[in-house]
Design a protein around this motif. Sequence first.
Motif: not given
Length: 206
Positions: A84-86, A137-151, A158-164
């Motif tokens: 979604t971009g966020t 694995d399928a969803w963790q890129p969303c979190v990695q992108q948030a890191v790269e955006r500075g969020e 990133t994997r622990e965020v998805v699990r949470a």
Amino acid sequence: MATESTDPGSVRPGGRTARVRAAVLRAAGDALAEGGLAHLDLAEVARRAEVGRTTVYRRWGSPTQLVADLLADMAEQSLPRTETGTLLGDLRANARLVRRTLADPRQGALFKAVIAAATCDDQTAAALHRFYEIRVDAWQPCVQQAVERGELPEGTDTREVVRAVSAPLYYRLLTSDAPLDEAAADRAAEATVAAARAGVFTRSAE
């Protein structure tokens, strides 16, 4: 996390072999949801799928191997991640997908049965672990992108965020008879985002 998958057993292109596998896995999913691993009988699955017993015994051999293939099939058919971009939008989409799966009468019962079986059967446990690793694995890129955006902070796991995101939804499924509604999914996503932004999931320095 969840599967967040389409119904296992949907027919895919590939000829008779694929159709037989689809029918057998659909029947196995139904039987597993109804009676658990203890009552998963290959002959009964063959009858439900309207295929020969020999075919089922030759290809899968045991109920646990059938469950492993069922989980692999579910992972293959799982819906792709939403971007979604966020971070909040992405994790809310993930949480709602998990919720829809677990709240579905058939799918929820199926996952309860597999989780119960995994506590006492190593092969089922290994198959379940592989299923969730694929989904994380399928969803963790969303979190990695948030890191790269500075969020999120650098070093966020990133994997622990998805699990949470999924954890409170599974807890509610297994420990409560309260409806698993969309509000619960949104709270799970919002709590995870708040914790991630606060650095809760930042890896400790080696």
